[in-house]
Design an enzyme around this catalytic site. Structure first.
Site, mmCIF file in Angstrom:
data_model
loop_
_atom_site.group_PDB
_atom_site.id
_atom_site.type_symbol
_atom_site.label_atom_id
_atom_site.label_comp_id
_atom_site.label_asym_id
_atom_site.label_seq_id
_atom_site.Cartn_x
_atom_site.Cartn_y
_atom_site.Cartn_z
ATOM 1 N N ASN A 22 0.863 -1.190 0.000
ATOM 2 C CA ASN A 22 0.000 0.000 0.000
ATOM 3 C C ASN A 22 0.896 1.235 0.000
ATOM 4 O O ASN A 22 2.103 1.128 0.186
ATOM 5 C CB ASN A 22 -0.942 -0.038 1.218
ATOM 6 C CG ASN A 22 -0.156 -0.081 2.507
ATOM 7 O OD1 ASN A 22 0.590 0.834 2.823
ATOM 8 N ND2 ASN A 22 -0.283 -1.183 3.249
ATOM 9 N N LYS A 25 10.537 -15.831 -10.658
ATOM 10 C CA LYS A 25 9.510 -15.018 -11.305
ATOM 11 C C LYS A 25 8.563 -15.936 -12.064
ATOM 12 O O LYS A 25 9.020 -16.760 -12.878
ATOM 13 C CB LYS A 25 10.196 -14.045 -12.274
ATOM 14 C CG LYS A 25 9.242 -13.112 -12.959
ATOM 15 C CD LYS A 25 9.966 -12.220 -13.967
ATOM 16 C CE LYS A 25 8.955 -11.383 -14.717
ATOM 17 N NZ LYS A 25 9.455 -10.913 -15.995
ATOM 18 N N PHE A 65 -3.976 3.257 15.383
ATOM 19 C CA PHE A 65 -4.486 4.176 14.370
ATOM 20 C C PHE A 65 -5.676 3.515 13.693
ATOM 21 O O PHE A 65 -5.822 2.297 13.739
ATOM 22 C CB PHE A 65 -3.392 4.509 13.343
ATOM 23 C CG PHE A 65 -2.565 5.694 13.747
ATOM 24 C CD1 PHE A 65 -1.743 5.642 14.870
ATOM 25 C CD2 PHE A 65 -2.625 6.884 13.026
ATOM 26 C CE1 PHE A 65 -1.000 6.745 15.270
ATOM 27 C CE2 PHE A 65 -1.882 7.994 13.416
ATOM 28 C CZ PHE A 65 -1.069 7.927 14.528
ATOM 29 N N LYS A 103 -12.600 -0.232 17.067
ATOM 30 C CA LYS A 103 -11.208 -0.714 17.118
ATOM 31 C C LYS A 103 -10.591 -0.453 18.490
ATOM 32 O O LYS A 103 -9.834 -1.272 19.005
ATOM 33 C CB LYS A 103 -10.365 -0.039 16.020
ATOM 34 C CG LYS A 103 -10.691 -0.583 14.629
ATOM 35 C CD LYS A 103 -9.959 0.125 13.507
ATOM 36 C CE LYS A 103 -10.490 -0.373 12.153
ATOM 37 N NZ LYS A 103 -9.963 0.352 11.002
ATOM 38 N N LYS A 127 -9.469 -3.906 20.247
ATOM 39 C CA LYS A 127 -8.025 -4.168 20.313
ATOM 40 C C LYS A 127 -7.431 -3.761 21.668
ATOM 41 O O LYS A 127 -6.228 -3.727 21.826
ATOM 42 C CB LYS A 127 -7.310 -3.458 19.156
ATOM 43 C CG LYS A 127 -7.849 -3.889 17.772
ATOM 44 C CD LYS A 127 -6.904 -3.522 16.647
ATOM 45 C CE LYS A 127 -7.540 -3.802 15.279
ATOM 46 N NZ LYS A 127 -6.599 -3.747 14.166
HETATM 47 N N1 CTP Z 1 -2.980 -3.226 12.460
HETATM 48 C C1 CTP Z 1 -2.060 -4.172 12.806
HETATM 49 N N2 CTP Z 1 -2.010 -5.360 12.125
HETATM 50 C C2 CTP Z 1 -2.852 -5.597 11.114
HETATM 51 C C3 CTP Z 1 -3.812 -4.634 10.749
HETATM 52 C C4 CTP Z 1 -3.838 -3.450 11.441
HETATM 53 O O1 CTP Z 1 -1.258 -3.924 13.724
HETATM 54 N N3 CTP Z 1 -2.788 -6.751 10.460
HETATM 55 C C5 CTP Z 1 -3.050 -1.980 13.230
HETATM 56 C C6 CTP Z 1 -2.661 -0.735 12.476
HETATM 57 O O2 CTP Z 1 -1.278 -0.460 12.638
HETATM 58 C C7 CTP Z 1 -3.539 0.324 13.132
HETATM 59 C C8 CTP Z 1 -4.780 -0.448 13.553
HETATM 60 O O3 CTP Z 1 -4.404 -1.814 13.602
HETATM 61 O O4 CTP Z 1 -2.936 0.826 14.315
HETATM 62 C C9 CTP Z 1 -5.973 -0.304 12.652
HETATM 63 O O5 CTP Z 1 -5.612 -0.596 11.335
HETATM 64 P P1 CTP Z 1 -6.629 -0.366 10.140
HETATM 65 O O6 CTP Z 1 -5.962 -0.699 8.859
HETATM 66 O O7 CTP Z 1 -7.302 0.969 10.273
HETATM 67 O O8 CTP Z 1 -7.790 -1.400 10.437
HETATM 68 P P2 CTP Z 1 -7.864 -2.940 10.501
HETATM 69 O O9 CTP Z 1 -7.782 -3.345 11.936
HETATM 70 O O10 CTP Z 1 -6.906 -3.582 9.565
HETATM 71 O O11 CTP Z 1 -9.359 -3.201 10.032
HETATM 72 P P3 CTP Z 1 -10.067 -2.782 8.640
HETATM 73 O O12 CTP Z 1 -8.999 -2.957 7.572
HETATM 74 O O13 CTP Z 1 -11.172 -3.740 8.535
HETATM 75 O O14 CTP Z 1 -10.523 -1.366 8.783
#
Ligand code: CTP
Length: 418
Positions: free
Chosen positions: A222, A304, A345, A359, A363
């Site tokens: 990403n 590859k 975040f 969240k 969490k």
């Molecule tokens: N995060 C993490 N590990 C993952 C996914 C997310 O540690 N596999 C953490 C991110 O660093 C952030 C938080 O979880 O602090 C929320 O991440 P976000 O991408 O907003 O949400 P997700 O929990 O992945 O849920 P969704 O994609 O369904 O919104």
């Protein structure tokens, strides 16, 4: 090297004195001055006579030095009338830190023995605040017993060492004695000027994207630059915390005082973060972790994948299987012990506050910083962020669009109010 993760807005009115001595690296002190002036730090400069053989006072004036001292005594009575007869005491009265960069073996010897025979050594003797030294010299001169003994004396007295680094030096030799990267000198100066309200805290920060390979050359990822996490890590370090960064692929560099574990995948990030978490006081997970990783076809291991082997015609579809990655923040939350604080975040395109609240609870977070992604001025690969901050007690604040360093500084302010 990037320094946008160090652009904190809180140094206006702070003053530092920069001493420059006679080394080929003297020209690098101009870049240090430029960075400090950019951070709104007031800078006075002293050039020794040897430094002036390498670089001139006008360059420092042009780049914004407030004063430039070049000698202890005026050359003529007219000049004496214009000058300050107590300039040798001015840094001690007006600056919050004295940095000598580059520092030669000669100035280290003078400082160690209290010799005050020119403007800089006299100013240093009269200076009682933090003294930062960034040596630069030939490796044999650095390794000389006299220099090493002087260096130990200065460190024992509380001087802050910046380098020296190892590598090639101007004369063609290789070894310890190279001037430290100027960004590291800059970071140390900002640290000397910062409050120490996070002293004694161990802070873990995850940052950047993760990268999940499909075959030897293709991956899922990403656009996260890692800037938000780098700002949080640097702000914590400037404010006295011991910081451990677990970074996915990112261009950001950190000073040697910060422990950095570089990883590529979500599973590597989990391993590194989970290993550091039990001894940390605070973890801040800013990483844009890929929630899924591609399952490579068995023929994709270490090579590859060829289109012909996948039998994909132009315009035809290709189904790729994905499997779920671990949730690092959730794992840290499950293992959270009494007294530890966890910051997460939330990157959202809709229902920002509702999703963030979910969240925060799911969490087991103490604080969540919710930002919109997919809009200008916020989120991935942007210099600024527009965030709402929610805490475990149900309080919430909505902040205007702010540069990411300022968001980071405010997050640490707020955490201490919990
Ligand atoms: N995060 C993490 N590990 C993952 C996914 C997310 O540690 N596999 C953490 C991110 O660093 C952030 C938080 O979880 O602090 C929320 O991440 P976000 O991408 O907003 O949400 P997700 O929990 O992945 O849920 P969704 O994609 O369904 O919104």
């Amino acid at each position: 090297m990037r320094t946008d993760h160090l652009s904190f807005p809180c140094f206006l009115g702070r003053r530092v004195h920069l001493g420059v001595t006679g080394s080929v690296a003297a020209y690098k002190s101009l870049e240090l001055l430029r960075l400090l002036v950019g951070a709104q730090v007031g800078v006075g400069v002293t050039l020794t006579a040897s430094a002036q053989r390498f670089i001139g006072a006008e360059s420092f004036r042009a780049l914004g030095a407030q004063t430039v001292d070049t000698a202890m005594f005026a050359e003529s009575p007219a000049e004496a009338q214009l000058g300050d007869p107590f300039a040798h005491l001015t840094p001690g009265k007006s600056a919050q830190a004295l940095v000598i960069a580059p520092a030669t073996a000669n100035i280290l010897a003078k400082l160690a023995h209290g010799i005050a025979d020119d403007m800089l050594s006299t100013q240093a003797l009269a200076f009682r605040g933090p003294l930062l030294l960034a040596p630069a010299m030939n490796p044999a001169m650095w390794a000389a017993p006299a220099t090493q003994s002087n260096w130990r004396t200065l460190l024992d007295r509380g001087a802050i060492a910046i380098g020296p680094a190892c590598g090639d030096v101007a004369c063609g030799d290789t070894g310890a004695g190279r001037f430290a990267p100027v960004e590291h000198v800059y970071a140390e100066v900002l640290r000397a000027l910062s409050p120490k309200d996070l002293a004694g805290k161990k802070v873990l920060v995850t940052l950047g994207p993760t990268r999940e390979a499909w075959d030897a050359v293709r991956y899922l990822s990403n656009p996260s630059s890692g800037l938000m996490g780098a700002c949080l890590a640097m702000a914590a370090w400037l404010r006295g915390a011991e910081v451990h960064v677990v970074a996915g692929p990112t261009a950001y560099d950190f000073p040697p005082g910060v422990t950095v574990t570089r990883v590529t995948t979500a599973r590597e990030m989990l391993d590194a973060a989970a290993a550091a978490w039990p001894t940390a006081d605070i973890a801040c997970c800013t990483a844009a972790v890929c929630d899924f990783r591609p399952v490579p076809p068995s023929t994709g291991q270490g090579r590859k994948l060829k289109k012909r082997d996948l039998a994909v015609e132009a315009g035809a579809g290709l189904a790729i299987s994905l499997e779920a990655n671990p949730d690092i923040l959730r794992t840290l939350g499950e293992g959270k012990r009494e007294g530890q604080m966890l910051i997460g975040f939330a990157a959202e395109t809709h229902d920002l506050l509702g999703q963030a609240r979910l969240k925060l609870a799911e969490k087991r977070l103490d604080l969540i910083v919710a930002n919109r992604v997919g809009v200008p001025g916020s989120g991935f690969d942007s210099a600024s962020n527009t965030v709402a901050v929610l805490d475990r007690a149900g309080r919430s604040e909505q902040w205007p669009e702010l540069p990411k360093p300022e968001v980071a500084w405010r997050v640490w302010d707020l955490l201490q109010l919990l």
